[in-house]
Design an enzyme around this catalytic site. Structure first.
Site, PDB file in Angstrom:
ATOM      1  N   GLU A  74       7.431   6.182  -8.487  1.00  0.00           N
ATOM      2  CA  GLU A  74       6.006   5.804  -8.533  1.00  0.00           C
ATOM      3  C   GLU A  74       5.180   6.756  -7.666  1.00  0.00           C
ATOM      4  O   GLU A  74       4.084   7.171  -8.048  1.00  0.00           O
ATOM      5  CB  GLU A  74       5.804   4.370  -8.013  1.00  0.00           C
ATOM      6  CG  GLU A  74       6.440   3.304  -8.882  1.00  0.00           C
ATOM      7  CD  GLU A  74       6.126   1.892  -8.407  1.00  0.00           C
ATOM      8  OE1 GLU A  74       5.041   1.657  -7.845  1.00  0.00           O
ATOM      9  OE2 GLU A  74       6.979   1.004  -8.604  1.00  0.00           O
ATOM     10  N   HIS A 124       2.858   0.250 -12.982  1.00  0.00           N
ATOM     11  CA  HIS A 124       3.676  -0.956 -13.163  1.00  0.00           C
ATOM     12  C   HIS A 124       5.154  -0.572 -13.016  1.00  0.00           C
ATOM     13  O   HIS A 124       5.594   0.429 -13.587  1.00  0.00           O
ATOM     14  CB  HIS A 124       3.428  -1.546 -14.555  1.00  0.00           C
ATOM     15  CG  HIS A 124       4.240  -2.775 -14.800  1.00  0.00           C
ATOM     16  ND1 HIS A 124       3.924  -3.992 -14.225  1.00  0.00           N
ATOM     17  CD2 HIS A 124       5.369  -2.976 -15.515  1.00  0.00           C
ATOM     18  CE1 HIS A 124       4.836  -4.886 -14.588  1.00  0.00           C
ATOM     19  NE2 HIS A 124       5.717  -4.294 -15.378  1.00  0.00           N
ATOM     20  N   GLY A 145       0.778  -1.240   0.000  1.00  0.00           N
ATOM     21  CA  GLY A 145       0.000   0.000   0.000  1.00  0.00           C
ATOM     22  C   GLY A 145       0.806   1.283   0.000  1.00  0.00           C
ATOM     23  O   GLY A 145       0.271   2.348   0.331  1.00  0.00           O
TER      24      GLY A 145
HETATM   25  C1  GRF Z   1       4.307  -1.329  -7.028  1.00  0.00           C
HETATM   26  O1  GRF Z   1       5.641  -1.599  -7.367  1.00  0.00           O
HETATM   27  C2  GRF Z   1       3.476  -1.135  -8.260  1.00  0.00           C
HETATM   28  O2  GRF Z   1       4.192  -0.568  -9.313  1.00  0.00           O
HETATM   29  C3  GRF Z   1       3.075  -2.555  -8.602  1.00  0.00           C
HETATM   30  O3  GRF Z   1       2.868  -3.182  -7.378  1.00  0.00           O
HETATM   31  C4  GRF Z   1       3.643  -2.530  -6.372  1.00  0.00           C
HETATM   32  C5  GRF Z   1       2.698  -2.127  -5.297  1.00  0.00           C
HETATM   33  O4  GRF Z   1       3.396  -1.587  -4.209  1.00  0.00           O
HETATM   34  N1  GRF Z   1       1.919  -2.596  -9.456  1.00  0.00           N
HETATM   35  P1  GRF Z   1       2.607  -0.878  -3.052  1.00  0.00           P
HETATM   36  O5  GRF Z   1       1.623  -1.909  -2.494  1.00  0.00           O
HETATM   37  O6  GRF Z   1       1.885   0.306  -3.626  1.00  0.00           O
HETATM   38  O7  GRF Z   1       3.637  -0.497  -2.043  1.00  0.00           O
END
Ligand code: GRF
Length: 215
Positions: free
Chosen positions: A173, A108, A15
């Site tokens: 991200e 992603h 999360g």
């Molecule tokens: C992230 O690396 C995202 O890019 C991928 O799954 C992971 C989720 O991480 N789809 P988090 O649960 O948001 O920390």
């Protein structure tokens, strides 16, 4: 879309992207979080933030299709303008994708179309690429194949491990995803068929953030 687009986030794990989306809420509001994993740390984060949550565990349904129908029903009932996948480890059925066409997005951890699927950081190091990063894309029926919205890249350093690389990508991200959700909420990024349109404001912002956009 209006000034605070209702956004439902789907997750299965940690999360950290949900946390970033909550912290940078502007132009959108996280109004619901849905998970298939009762033990997901991301569910706790949502509860602590006072966000309504739904848990739809696979084990409670007699078949995969019944489970997926329940996920769709739960997300639809939350009345979202935008549906943001953030580490949701369930392949969505075509009906889900059609229902939320143009407002269903995923993040992603690779520079798609390189490295769709899992273990992207290990695979990037093995492939000895010079750069790695993350992509936000609209979701279609394939795995990580939908129209690309934006990417943020990092250089791969000589001593990188999968973990050190993952940490730098994750930081990207956390700035890229909230920006994209806001831009879609404000109508600055739109999907028409499989093509995207970006407003001047979105182009300027992408440049300021060092993000790549696709038009
Ligand atoms: C992230 O690396 C995202 O890019 C991928 O799954 C992971 C989720 O991480 N789809 P988090 O649960 O948001 O920390």
């Amino acid at each position: 879309m209006n000034d605070a687009a209702r956004t439902t986030v789907l997750l299965s794990g940690r999360g950290s992207n949900l946390k970033a989306l909550i912290q940078h809420q502007s132009g959108y509001k996280i109004t619901h979080v849905v998970t298939d994993k009762p033990e997901a740390p991301g569910l706790q984060l949502a509860i602590e933030a006072g966000i309504p949550t739904s848990v739809v565990p696979r084990s409670e349904f007699p078949s995969l299709s019944a489970f997926k129908a329940a996920v769709l029903k739960t997300v639809a009932a939350s009345g979202p303008d935008i549906v943001a996948l953030a580490g949701f480890l369930v392949v969505l059925q075509p009906e889900f994708i059609d229902t939320f066409h143009g407002r269903l997005i995923n993040i992603h951890p690779s520079l798609l179309p390189m490295f769709p699927g899992l273990h992207t950081h290990e695979r990037a190091l093995e492939a000895k690429v010079a750069r790695h990063g993350c992509t936000v894309h609209f979701v279609d029926a394939g795995i990580d194949t939908g129209p690309l919205i934006a990417q943020a890249a990092v250089d791969i350093e000589p001593n990188d491990s999968p973990e050190s690389l993952a940490a730098r990508v994750l930081a990207k991200e956390h700035t890229l995803y909230p920006w994209i959700v806001r831009a879609i909420a404000q109508g600055d990024i739109r999907l028409q068929g499989r093509s995207l349109s970006y407003s001047e404001r979105a182009r300027t912002e992408a440049q300021r953030m060092g993000a790549t956009i696709f038009s």
